[in-house]
Design a protein around this motif. Structure first.
Motif, mmCIF file in Angstrom:
data_model
loop_
_atom_site.group_PDB
_atom_site.id
_atom_site.type_symbol
_atom_site.label_atom_id
_atom_site.label_comp_id
_atom_site.label_asym_id
_atom_site.label_seq_id
_atom_site.Cartn_x
_atom_site.Cartn_y
_atom_site.Cartn_z
ATOM 1 N N TYR A 163 0.738 -1.342 -0.210
ATOM 2 C CA TYR A 163 -0.114 0.046 -0.082
ATOM 3 C C TYR A 163 0.938 1.140 -0.108
ATOM 4 C CZ TYR A 163 -3.564 3.392 1.245
ATOM 5 O OH TYR A 163 -4.609 4.373 1.484
ATOM 6 N N LEU A 164 1.830 1.512 0.972
ATOM 7 C CA LEU A 164 2.919 2.604 1.050
ATOM 8 C C LEU A 164 3.605 2.636 -0.318
ATOM 9 C CD1 LEU A 164 4.264 2.122 4.600
ATOM 10 C CD2 LEU A 164 2.367 3.694 3.855
ATOM 11 N N GLN A 165 3.973 1.675 -0.839
ATOM 12 C CA GLN A 165 4.907 1.359 -2.080
ATOM 13 C C GLN A 165 3.972 2.051 -3.435
ATOM 14 O OE1 GLN A 165 7.723 1.236 -1.383
ATOM 15 N NE2 GLN A 165 8.887 1.674 -3.178
ATOM 16 N N VAL A 166 2.757 1.568 -3.595
ATOM 17 C CA VAL A 166 1.899 2.067 -4.739
ATOM 18 C C VAL A 166 1.628 3.500 -4.806
ATOM 19 C CG1 VAL A 166 -0.177 1.841 -5.631
ATOM 20 C CG2 VAL A 166 1.071 -0.251 -5.042
ATOM 21 N N ASP A 167 1.549 4.037 -3.446
ATOM 22 C CA ASP A 167 1.145 5.552 -3.163
ATOM 23 C C ASP A 167 2.827 6.166 -3.499
ATOM 24 O OD1 ASP A 167 -1.119 5.340 -2.737
ATOM 25 O OD2 ASP A 167 -0.915 5.316 -0.270
ATOM 26 N N GLU A 168 3.814 5.712 -3.115
ATOM 27 C CA GLU A 168 5.046 6.246 -3.743
ATOM 28 C C GLU A 168 5.463 6.232 -5.135
ATOM 29 O OE1 GLU A 168 9.850 5.650 -2.344
ATOM 30 O OE2 GLU A 168 8.186 5.419 -0.730
ATOM 31 N N MET A 169 4.934 5.025 -5.532
ATOM 32 C CA MET A 169 5.129 4.925 -7.016
ATOM 33 C C MET A 169 4.305 5.962 -7.785
ATOM 34 S SD MET A 169 5.356 0.880 -7.496
ATOM 35 C CE MET A 169 4.988 0.985 -9.296
ATOM 36 N N LYS A 170 3.040 6.039 -7.274
ATOM 37 C CA LYS A 170 2.383 7.366 -8.117
ATOM 38 C C LYS A 170 3.019 8.573 -8.020
ATOM 39 C CE LYS A 170 -2.201 5.124 -7.170
ATOM 40 N NZ LYS A 170 -3.496 5.272 -6.469
ATOM 41 N N ASP A 171 3.497 8.997 -6.961
ATOM 42 C CA ASP A 171 3.983 10.185 -6.928
ATOM 43 C C ASP A 171 5.367 10.155 -7.610
ATOM 44 O OD1 ASP A 171 2.611 11.015 -5.036
ATOM 45 O OD2 ASP A 171 3.590 10.367 -3.138
ATOM 46 N N VAL A 172 6.235 9.273 -7.754
ATOM 47 C CA VAL A 172 7.519 9.136 -8.433
ATOM 48 C C VAL A 172 7.188 8.972 -10.114
ATOM 49 C CG1 VAL A 172 9.486 7.777 -9.133
ATOM 50 C CG2 VAL A 172 8.721 7.828 -6.556
ATOM 51 N N HIS A 173 6.247 8.236 -10.556
ATOM 52 C CA HIS A 173 5.982 7.976 -11.983
ATOM 53 C C HIS A 173 4.996 8.881 -12.370
ATOM 54 C CE1 HIS A 173 7.988 4.254 -12.198
ATOM 55 N NE2 HIS A 173 7.518 3.653 -11.289
ATOM 56 N N TYR A 174 4.106 9.559 -11.632
ATOM 57 C CA TYR A 174 3.132 10.557 -12.314
ATOM 58 C C TYR A 174 4.061 11.939 -12.407
ATOM 59 C CZ TYR A 174 -1.279 8.254 -11.817
ATOM 60 O OH TYR A 174 -2.292 7.232 -11.816
ATOM 61 N N GLY A 175 5.074 12.119 -11.704
ATOM 62 C CA GLY A 175 6.063 13.411 -12.014
ATOM 63 C C GLY A 175 6.592 13.164 -13.227
ATOM 64 N N ARG A 176 6.786 11.769 -13.739
ATOM 65 C CA ARG A 176 7.722 11.677 -14.971
ATOM 66 C C ARG A 176 6.793 11.475 -16.125
ATOM 67 N NH1 ARG A 176 11.505 6.836 -12.508
ATOM 68 N NH2 ARG A 176 12.715 8.070 -10.847
ATOM 69 N N ILE A 177 5.383 11.602 -16.117
ATOM 70 C CA ILE A 177 4.309 11.468 -17.078
ATOM 71 C C ILE A 177 4.817 12.267 -18.260
ATOM 72 C CG2 ILE A 177 2.079 11.594 -17.792
ATOM 73 C CD1 ILE A 177 1.195 10.020 -15.254
ATOM 74 N N GLU A 178 4.723 11.868 -19.404
ATOM 75 C CA GLU A 178 4.817 12.622 -20.680
ATOM 76 C C GLU A 178 3.375 12.166 -21.539
ATOM 77 O OE1 GLU A 178 9.369 13.008 -21.480
ATOM 78 O OE2 GLU A 178 8.629 11.495 -22.437
ATOM 79 N N VAL A 179 3.220 13.411 -22.327
ATOM 80 C CA VAL A 179 2.245 13.224 -23.223
ATOM 81 C C VAL A 179 2.822 13.281 -24.769
ATOM 82 C CG1 VAL A 179 0.308 14.527 -24.302
ATOM 83 C CG2 VAL A 179 0.665 14.357 -21.870
ATOM 84 N N SER A 180 2.896 12.082 -25.515
ATOM 85 C CA SER A 180 3.346 11.900 -26.656
ATOM 86 C C SER A 180 2.661 12.325 -27.803
ATOM 87 C CB SER A 180 3.859 10.609 -26.858
ATOM 88 O OG SER A 180 4.896 10.024 -25.986
ATOM 89 N N VAL A 181 2.864 13.496 -28.505
ATOM 90 C CA VAL A 181 2.056 13.960 -29.574
ATOM 91 C C VAL A 181 2.827 13.537 -31.101
ATOM 92 C CG1 VAL A 181 1.174 15.994 -30.727
ATOM 93 C CG2 VAL A 181 1.638 15.873 -28.313
#
Length: 291
Positions: free
Chosen positions: A42-60
């Protein structure tokens, strides 16, 4: 003198019903291990969201027939857009090189894709990943665009799977906890029955309920603490195997578990194991020890 007597009775009780005690410790260990794993996940999924959502890109991705004027116009529009944090252009050669790097472990797939087959694109990082819909709405009438891919949608599916695993681990932990509580109650009943005459004499000479119940309660709490220590050792060993360096089984899927979160499990499991076992024993004895 009383404390010495109580502690001696705890040791005698644990040894007298050694098979029941071992079974109780094993059941508590399994349930506490599952509980600790579900909490860590549970703690790790929340941390992963913070990490990966910060790296999210939109590919056009651009159309194959895009013109230089359309490409320049789109780039200028993205650079002016207040939603955009950073912008990177990737031509066909760069896209193919990145594809080769990502799929280097699958040479058959790499050879099946010819150079120049991948479209050129703009890699857009948003200031707020939640504003993707606004950006897509602003770009829908822009010429030269083929498709727009939001990495957040892909990650949301992954996190949904992790969420299901979280719930499954929690259900298993609760099921094992119920089994552990029943076994604790049964073990305490057997121990109390084997000492029923001694308990009766103690009650007749005026011993308080707490003095009579203390050895049994501490016996259950001791089993809970031992089970929590073994459960923590299992979790720590599991962390070393699953996240131990580049060869770890989950290093490519989950971010490494922080050392602080890991050591937080020891007092948490000890408190749950001892507390739940002690409370179960106390309630069991309250309705069982009648003189």
């Amino acid at each position: 003198m009383r404390l010495k007597y109580v502690l001696n009775e705890v040791l005698v009780g644990l040894w007298r019903n050694v098979t029941m005690t071992i079974a109780m410790i094993i059941t508590l260990t399994v349930s506490l291990t599952m509980l600790g794993a579900s909490v860590l996940l549970y703690l790790q999924v929340d941390e992963m969201k913070d990490v990966h959502y910060g790296r999210i890109e939109v590919s056009v991705f651009l159309r194959d027939d895009v013109t230089d004027a359309q490409r320049t116009s789109l780039q200028a529009a993205l650079q002016r857009n207040p939603l955009v944090k950073s912008l990177t252009y990737e031509n066909r050669e760069q896209a193919y090189a990145r594809f080769q790097r990502i799929w280097s472990d699958s040479p058959v797939l790499v050879t099946a894709v010819r150079p120049g087959a991948l479209p050129e694109s703009f890699r857009v990082k948003l200031k707020d990943p939640e504003t993707y819909d606004k950006l897509a709405a602003q770009l829908k009438d822009q010429s030269g665009i083929g498709t727009i891919v939001d990495q957040r949608e892909l990650l949301s599916k992954v996190f949904a799977i992790f969420g299901s695993v979280q719930k499954l681990a929690l259900v298993i932990a609760v099921t094992m906890a119920v089994a552990a509580l029943l076994l604790v109650a049964n073990t305490i009943q057997v121990a109390a029955y084997s000492k029923r005459r001694e308990v009766a004499v103690m009650k007749l000479v005026g011993a308080s309920n707490w003095f009579v119940q203390a050895p049994f309660v501490l016996e259950a709490m001791a089993a809970g603490v031992i089970g929590s220590i073994v459960a923590f050792a299992a979790l720590y060993a599991g962390r070393s195997v699953l996240f131990g360096g580049p060869s770890g089984a989950l290093t490519t899927v989950l971010t490494p578990i922080p050392e602080g979160n890991m050591w937080l499990m020891l007092p948490l499991l000890a408190a749950v194991g001892a507390g739940v076992s002690g409370i179960t024993a106390w309630f069991t004895l309250r309705f069982y020890l009648r003189v």
